[in-house]
Design a protein around this motif. Structure first.
Motif, short mmCIF file in Angstrom:
data_model
loop_
_atom_site.label_atom_id
_atom_site.label_comp_id
_atom_site.label_asym_id
_atom_site.label_seq_id
_atom_site.Cartn_x
_atom_site.Cartn_y
_atom_site.Cartn_z
N ASN A 169 49.62 88.22 21.59
CA ASN A 169 48.11 88.31 22.13
C ASN A 169 48.35 88.93 23.45
O ASN A 169 49.16 88.36 24.15
CB ASN A 169 47.49 86.60 22.50
N TYR A 225 46.42 91.23 26.43
CA TYR A 225 44.90 91.31 27.14
C TYR A 225 44.98 91.63 28.55
O TYR A 225 45.93 91.18 29.31
CB TYR A 225 44.04 89.95 26.62
N TYR A 245 37.45 90.93 28.74
CA TYR A 245 37.40 90.84 27.11
C TYR A 245 38.38 91.76 26.29
O TYR A 245 38.40 91.59 25.35
CB TYR A 245 35.95 90.89 26.92
N SER A 256 46.07 92.39 19.43
CA SER A 256 47.41 91.68 18.83
C SER A 256 48.41 92.64 18.52
O SER A 256 47.90 93.74 17.97
CB SER A 256 46.81 90.73 17.68
N GLY A 311 26.71 89.24 32.35
CA GLY A 311 27.64 88.26 32.11
C GLY A 311 27.31 87.45 30.94
O GLY A 311 28.02 87.79 29.92
N ARG A 343 26.57 89.40 27.53
CA ARG A 343 27.90 90.01 27.18
C ARG A 343 28.64 88.97 26.38
O ARG A 343 29.28 89.14 25.37
CB ARG A 343 28.81 90.59 28.30
N TYR A 344 28.84 87.73 27.12
CA TYR A 344 29.71 86.57 26.51
C TYR A 344 29.11 86.39 24.92
O TYR A 344 29.96 86.28 23.94
CB TYR A 344 29.64 85.30 27.20
N LYS A 365 29.84 89.32 22.72
CA LYS A 365 31.49 89.08 22.34
C LYS A 365 31.55 88.27 21.27
O LYS A 365 32.53 88.14 20.33
CB LYS A 365 32.12 89.11 23.55
N ASP A 387 45.44 86.53 14.71
CA ASP A 387 44.88 87.81 15.49
C ASP A 387 43.35 87.17 16.07
O ASP A 387 42.96 87.26 17.22
CB ASP A 387 44.65 88.97 14.50
N ASN A 408 43.84 84.97 19.05
CA ASN A 408 43.96 85.57 20.07
C ASN A 408 42.78 86.06 20.77
O ASN A 408 42.57 86.20 21.93
CB ASN A 408 45.01 86.70 19.81
N ARG A 409 41.91 86.34 19.78
CA ARG A 409 40.48 87.20 20.43
C ARG A 409 39.59 85.92 21.13
O ARG A 409 39.00 86.18 22.13
CB ARG A 409 39.71 87.93 19.26
N ARG A 447 41.02 83.33 22.46
CA ARG A 447 41.92 83.13 23.59
C ARG A 447 41.53 83.84 24.88
O ARG A 447 41.02 83.46 25.81
CB ARG A 447 43.21 83.29 23.41
N VAL A 448 41.43 85.30 24.58
CA VAL A 448 40.89 86.26 25.51
C VAL A 448 39.64 85.98 26.27
O VAL A 448 39.38 85.93 27.33
CB VAL A 448 40.80 87.67 24.81
N ILE A 449 38.55 85.36 25.19
CA ILE A 449 37.14 85.19 25.74
C ILE A 449 37.36 83.84 26.53
O ILE A 449 36.64 83.80 27.57
CB ILE A 449 36.20 84.97 24.75
N ASN A 451 39.67 82.75 28.28
CA ASN A 451 40.17 82.83 29.45
C ASN A 451 39.14 83.45 30.50
O ASN A 451 39.31 82.93 31.55
CB ASN A 451 41.39 84.05 29.58
N VAL A 452 38.46 84.15 29.95
CA VAL A 452 37.19 84.76 31.14
C VAL A 452 36.20 83.87 31.30
O VAL A 452 35.97 83.56 32.23
CB VAL A 452 36.69 86.05 30.10
N GLU A 453 35.87 83.04 30.01
CA GLU A 453 34.55 82.25 30.29
C GLU A 453 35.29 80.73 30.24
O GLU A 453 35.27 79.89 29.31
CB GLU A 453 33.70 82.16 28.81
#
Lengths: 725, 214
Positions: free
Chosen positions: A42, A44, A49, A53, B20, B23-24, B27, B46, B49-50, B52-54, B56-58
């Motif tokens: 991962n 980023y 956002y 990968s 904010g 967008r959340y 996404k 995969d 992972n996506r 996870r990225v969200i 991390n932000v939220e």
């Protein structure tokens, strides 16, 4: 499109381009330390956002509209997260190969396996599961019977207890949730097999060490069995067990943070023994009544309080023939009362600091009558233990603890002409310190030391222990261990005198383990040196003459264990083989000799097959052991005679009738092989100067058990149906 | 041309206006659509992972964790993989569920996912784990239903567990077919709190109903 419109559009786009189109493309290839690609890592930009990968080749390309100084993060399961500062300026950035390093992972890191078998429902367990304990062989749910299918143990049919690597059963100790069980076995008449007092269903984990164990464990020369009880129960339920030899009823009530389980068991072998022929002549067949209570309470975030208590009374009477006076029959009556309480609290007191405290109490009384005479043996023991564990870092773990053992052992002859009561009290203070140091996740060293002081013997001991393990590959590892072990002499000697020293053993163990998917090979070479064993001249029935600590001995051998869960679909098997050479000069031995509880070769093969259509599991266990030695006083050679080799084929069948009903049946010694564990002789010769002898055998040719186990939970299906419709 | 202009205009406006929370949600919606195309463990990794990225932000939202956990549990179900690997995915899911339980202790859906996790754990090695995992599976569903008696996913999981058991023991499964049909009828009456709240399970119930009809 008209030129004007086009111009407007272009300017609009230009206006917002800062926001929209300042794309930076970052690319790179993610690899591990060996240069292998890591797919699906991962990647980023922290706080945004924008992420992607890596592909099968480890390659990634991340487009982001973020600008300026940002942090690029890379994550992959089992690897240390990478955070890299990066300047995003709208151009391409190729980071090239990025190497990720494997994170320290308790599941894949090397562990010390010298002398150790772990079991349970945990992922790492390789040897036995709790279920194996119940179904593995003809042991009918006896923890110790099941352990005898592991290498390093010898089956001693007339005892049923654990005999490990040339050690006496007294040299093995059992701990539940960290504290000592002084009397882990049931009581029985002489030369009849005993069973463990605890049901395997009580435990979710087990560590069985046949040598080289941690400094946490003391007062055991040969082996340690550490059992971990189940966590909190989450469901209300009622358990009913109906067996050919008795019945058990148990109930569990659970709350959000606590659970309470209680059970009552009654066993009576009379009806069974009337149907299945017995060798032993019973005046009154064994019966027992037991009740137990178990409480669990979650305290705070990670704390758990466990309290367990059990009361048990059992009795039996047999008719025995006197060896000294053939034809003379006497009654042997045994009444046993046992109480055991165990309480422990375990929890994280602050981050990376775990405190474990435990207390156990054992009270055991055997009242034995032999016609009009008899004696009472009693034991009252407590064990208090406090252990603090600290994870200083992923690579350094520390453990320190203090223990207090207090016991009173008594021997009473209530019906002797002059009433006699003999007893002694012993308090032992122990402390230990141990560090586990990982040089890398492939190499670990454990070094520790244990101190003990006994106020009865007025002796102290310091026992250093060191072990190390190195992971040769993902699936194989080598462990080594060395340590000193001390134990109080047998209580029969301590009843007579306190001027004895601890007995001692030194263990040297080399272990090689391969643990592939579904297959395990555990092989071990060991050498044990026995020092300061108790030795005496003559025993006249009351006094041990010239008692001293000058005994010694040794044992060396090879243990092999192979388990394969993969090759046969719906089936699995294991093979356990031990070779042992062990001699001692102790007790009243005239010289170094092979003792009577060890077979040179021991082989056990277990096969289990799951028949899906029949919802049944068949278990077959075949054990064979070479002859054991015994002493014939009519012969000039000490311990020179050999018993018959031992062999037994047993089978069991478990059938899942309903989700909550299991039917279970087991038969030992299916082939009806003749079993003989040795000979016992009269202590005085007859008029011709011959010592009369008699073979020691099992109490019956076969053991047969049929049972039905029912679990009723409060998940009432009818109610649930109502809810949906 | 008109169309291009409109499209670009709309794009510009959304980019500008969207702040904010929208967008959340956008996404999440976009990412949730990818579930449909996932089949292999790599696909799910995969997708995890996506999320996870969200997540991390939220960091205050439990839903990204929920879906991330779901991905790992589904990976844990992959029978062809080595058990150790399956367990490592499930461990990941378990840690996410613990995090969610601390963030949103009163969300029935979190307990539904917990029950799903215990099922995944059991499936790796049924003979060895059934005894310890089964009560945990039931308990989590019971908790979810105590919070939301009409939660369709909790009802579905319970139904499929019971139906599986009944068919294994050769019992009549027709009562469960009726239940499944009833559950399907009621399915759309359950009001979703937001468009990104858990909404899976209907297809599976349809599958049960269909197989009942055969």
């Amino acid at each position: 499109m008209t030129p004007l419109k086009y111009q407007i559009l272009c300017s609009l786009l230009f206006l917002f381009s800062g926001h929209l189109f300042a794309q930076t493309a970052i690319s790179g290839v993610i690899k591990d330390s060996k240069g292998e690609a890591l797919p699906a890592a991962n990647i980023y930009i922290e706080g945004s956002y924008d992420g992607t990968s890596s592909n099968m080749e480890g390659f990634f390309r991340l487009e982001t509209s973020e600008t300026g100084e940002r942090i690029l993060c890379i994550e992959y399961i089992g690897y240390a997260k990478i955070r890299r500062e990066i300047t995003l300026g709208g151009s391409e950035a190729d980071l090239g190969a990025i190497e990720m390093s494997e994170q320290f992972n308790e599941l894949t890191a090397v562990t010390i396996t010298a002398g150790t078998f772990e079991a349970g429902d945990q992922k790492k367990s390789i040897a036995l599961s709790s279920l194996d304990m119940v179904t593995a062989d003809g042991s009918s749910g006896d923890v110790y019977g099941a352990l005898q299918a592991l290498p390093g143990t010898t089956t001693v049919g007339e005892s049923g207890k654990l005999f490990v690597k040339g050690g006496d059963s007294r040299e093995s100790k059992t701990f539940i949730d960290g504290t000592l069980v002084y009397v882990p076995y049931s009581s029985s008449s002489p030369n009849t097999s005993v069973r463990g007092r605890f049901s395997p269903f009580m435990f979710s984990g087990m560590m069985f060490s046949t040598g080289g164990y941690s400094a946490e464990y003391g007062q055991a020369l040969s082996s340690v069995l550490s059992l971990k009880t189940n966590a909190m129960e989450v469901q209300d339920q009622l358990n009913i067990s109906l067996l050919t030899v008795g019945a058990e009823l148990g109930g569990t009530k659970s709350w959000d943070h606590a659970s309470l389980t209680s059970s009552l068991a009654y066993y009576n072998l009379k009806p069974y023994m009337h149907v299945v022929p017995q060798y032993t002549r019973w005046e009154k067949e064994p019966q027992s009544l037991a009740g137990d209570l178990s409480f669990r309470l979650k305290t705070g975030k990670s704390g758990m309080l466990k309290v367990y208590g059990t009361l048990n009374r059992s009795s039996l009477t047999t008719l025995e023939e006197s060896l000294n006076h053939p034809g003379n029959i006497f009654h042997y009556k045994l009444v046993n009362d046992n109480q055991f309480i165990n309480a422990s609290w375990n929890g994280e007191i602050r981050k990376d600091w775990i405190l474990s405290t435990g207390f156990s109490y054992t009270s055991n009384q055997d009242r034995i009558s032999i016609d009009s005479t008899g004696y009472n043996e009693s034991l009252l023991g407590t064990h208090t233990k406090v252990v603090l564990k600290h994870k200083a870092s992923e690579y350094l773990r520390l453990m320190a603890g203090v223990e207090w053992y207090a016991s009173t052992v008594g021997m009473e002859y209530p019906r002797a002409e002059a009433e006699q009561y003999n007893s002694y009290r012993n308090h032992t203070l122990a402390s230990f310190l141990e560090a586990e140091i990982y040089a890398t996740s492939r190499f670990v060293t454990r070094a520790g030391s244990r101190f003990e002081y006994s106020d009865y013997l007025k002796r102290s001991s310091v026992a250093p222990r060191i072990s190390a393990a190195y992971k040769l590959s993902d699936k194989s590892q080598l462990s080594l261990s060395y340590g000193w072990f001390f134990q109080d002499p047998d209580q029969r000697f301590l009843l007579q005198t306190s001027s004895l020293n601890f007995e001692r053993a030194n263990h040297y163990t080399l272990n090689f383990l391969i643990n592939g998917e579904g297959r395990v090979l555990h092989s071990e070479l060991y050498y044990k040196q026995y020092l300061n064993l108790v030795k005496y001249g003559v025993y006249n029935g009351q006094i041990y003459n010239n008692i001293n600590n000058e005994g010694h001995g040794y044992a060396y051998g090879l243990d092999l264990f192979w388990r394969d869960k993969k090759s046969i679909s719906n089936g699995e098997y294991w093979i356990s083989y031990s070779f042992i050479e062990s001699k001692r000069d102790y007790l009243d031995y005239p010289h170094l000799a092979m003792h009577n509880y060890t077979s040179r070769h021991n082989l056990t093969v277990v096969y289990k097959h799951w028949f899906d259509g029949l919802r049944s599991q068949l278990g077959v266990n075949y054990s064979i052991a070479s002859p054991r030695y015994y002493n014939d006083p009519n012969s000039s050679t000490f311990n020179g005679e050999k018993s018959l080799p031992y062999n037994s084929l047993s089978a069991n069948w478990s059938y899942l009738l309903r989700q909550h009903i299991i039917i279970y049946a087991t038969v030992s010694n299916l082939l009806g092989s003749e079993q003989q564990f040795g000979y016992q002789y009269a202590s005085i010769p007859d008029e011709d100067g011959i010592y009369h002898g008699e073979a020691i055998g099992p109490s019956a040719k076969r053991w047969i058990l049929v049972g039905c186990f029912i679990t009723l939970s409060r998940d009432r299906k009818l109610n649930q149906l109502d809810k949906i419709n | 041309m008109k169309r291009t202009t409109l499209l670009l205009g709309a794009l510009l406006i959304t980019t500008l206006v969207m702040g904010g929370n929208d967008r959340y949600i956008e996404k999440m919606r976009e990412t949730l659509q990818l579930f449909a195309g996932c089949s292999t463990p790599e696909d799910y990794q995969d997708l995890a992972n996506r999320f996870r990225v969200i997540a991390n932000v939220e960091s205050d939202e439990w839903l990204p964790l929920y879906y991330e956990a779901q991905c790992y549990i589904l990976m844990g179900f992959t029978g062809q993989l080595e058990n150790e690997l399956r367990d490592s995915y499930l461990d990941k899911a378990s840690a996410l569920i613990d995090k969610m339980l601390a963030m949103a202790p009163n969300e029935a859906e979190v307990y539904v996912m917990k029950s799903f996790y215990h099922t995944g754990y059991l499936v790796v090695n049924p003979p060895q784990r059934a005894m310890s995992a089964t009560p945990l599976i039931h308990e989590a569903i019971a908790r979810a239903l105590a919070m939301e008696p009409d939660n369709p996913r909790a009802l579905f999981l319970r139904l499929s567990n019971e139906m599986g058991t009944a068919s294994y023991f050769g019992e009549d499964t027709s009562p469960y077919c009726d239940q499944a049909a009833a559950l399907l009828r009621e399915w759309d009456n359950y009001e979703l709190e937001s468009p990104i709240h858990p909404n899976w399970g209907k297809q599976e119930v349809e599958g049960i109903v269909k197989s009942c009809g055969e």
